[in-house]
Design an enzyme around this catalytic site. Sequence first.
Site, PDB file in Angstrom:
ATOM      1  N   GLU A  69       0.955  -1.303  -0.036  1.00 14.41           N
ATOM      2  CA  GLU A  69      -0.055   0.508  -0.054  1.00 14.41           C
ATOM      3  C   GLU A  69       0.790   0.945   0.292  1.00 14.41           C
ATOM      4  O   GLU A  69       1.440   1.487   0.921  1.00 14.41           O
ATOM      5  CB  GLU A  69      -0.957  -0.269   1.188  1.00 14.41           C
TER       6      GLU A  69
ATOM      7  N   ARG B 116       0.945  10.048   1.168  1.00 16.99           N
ATOM      8  CA  ARG B 116       1.300  11.866   2.006  1.00 16.99           C
ATOM      9  C   ARG B 116       2.940  11.973   1.781  1.00 16.99           C
ATOM     10  O   ARG B 116       3.299  12.781   1.809  1.00 16.99           O
ATOM     11  CB  ARG B 116       1.679  10.458   3.147  1.00 16.99           C
TER      12      ARG B 116
ATOM     13  N   LYS C 143     -10.782  -1.450   7.245  1.00 17.33           N
ATOM     14  CA  LYS C 143      -9.547  -0.680   8.002  1.00 17.33           C
ATOM     15  C   LYS C 143      -9.995  -0.048   8.741  1.00 17.33           C
ATOM     16  O   LYS C 143     -10.449   1.109   9.095  1.00 17.33           O
ATOM     17  CB  LYS C 143      -9.076   0.096   7.106  1.00 17.33           C
TER      18      LYS C 143
HETATM   19  C1  3PG Z   1      -1.840   3.153   8.393  1.00 18.84           C
HETATM   20  O1  3PG Z   1      -1.782   4.230   8.044  1.00 18.84           O
HETATM   21  O2  3PG Z   1      -1.941   2.045   8.566  1.00 18.84           O
HETATM   22  C2  3PG Z   1      -0.354   3.607   9.114  1.00 18.84           C
HETATM   23  O3  3PG Z   1       0.558   4.262   9.364  1.00 18.84           O
HETATM   24  C3  3PG Z   1       0.316   2.319   9.584  1.00 18.84           C
HETATM   25  O4  3PG Z   1       0.395   2.482  10.814  1.00 18.84           O
HETATM   26  P1  3PG Z   1       2.204   2.210  11.949  1.00 18.84           P
HETATM   27  O5  3PG Z   1       2.812   2.694  11.230  1.00 18.84           O
HETATM   28  O6  3PG Z   1       1.719   2.040  13.310  1.00 18.84           O
HETATM   29  O7  3PG Z   1       1.906   0.686  11.339  1.00 18.84           O
END
Ligand code: 3PG
Length: 221
Positions: free
Chosen positions: A38, A42, A125
Amino acid sequence: MSELLRSHPIIPVVTIENSDDAAPLARALARGGILIAEITFRTAAAAAAIEAIRKEVPEVLVGAGTVLTPALMRTAESAGAQFLVSPGATPELLSNTPADLPFVPGVASVSEMMMAKDHGFFMQKFFPAEALGGTSFLKAIAAPLTGVSFCATGGIGPENLKSYLSLPNVAAVGGSWMVPQALMAEKNWDEISSLSGAAVTMILGGAKSLRHESVNLGGEA
Ligand code: 3PG
């Protein structure tokens, strides 16, 4: 989308600063046995990164993350994204999903889960998973929210991924632990590969790749 995530139960959430890194990164994930990524919207490099993976590493399924608006959905689709993920579930997103592209809306409350379900989204999600109560929350909502499955992300890593994946209503977990910014900046593809491989080994006990493997962790198939 449910089918897709059950064959790819670990989703690296990748933030890419330089689209030239996209193909080497995708190859590193694939060497570790992870055939999905994914790419988050950003950074300005996201669309070019998705295009590069589609072109150069077609064996890796590539989706767009941090899709906050319908306009970004269209940008991601044009770049070749094969699925879309959002941290939230605004009415605009739920009603403007591109017809042929799987979309996973982000949810953090029972009402949001119900709303997304009402719009036909049965794969959601759960974000930010750990901050919201993690596996306890997911266990508690399993009975009222029948038919809904989750990709849990936010605070997930080697220490807790199995406890999420063992829940019948969790199809997949996502996270950035195997693609940390420091390793990306160093272009340390070998270490990214080995973190990915370690995650795969943790759930499959050593099988080479997640695709086409059936994952049986005690949850429903
Ligand atoms: C996301 O958008 O899914 C998160 O930024 C992932 O979370 P993590 O960095 O705590 O794994």
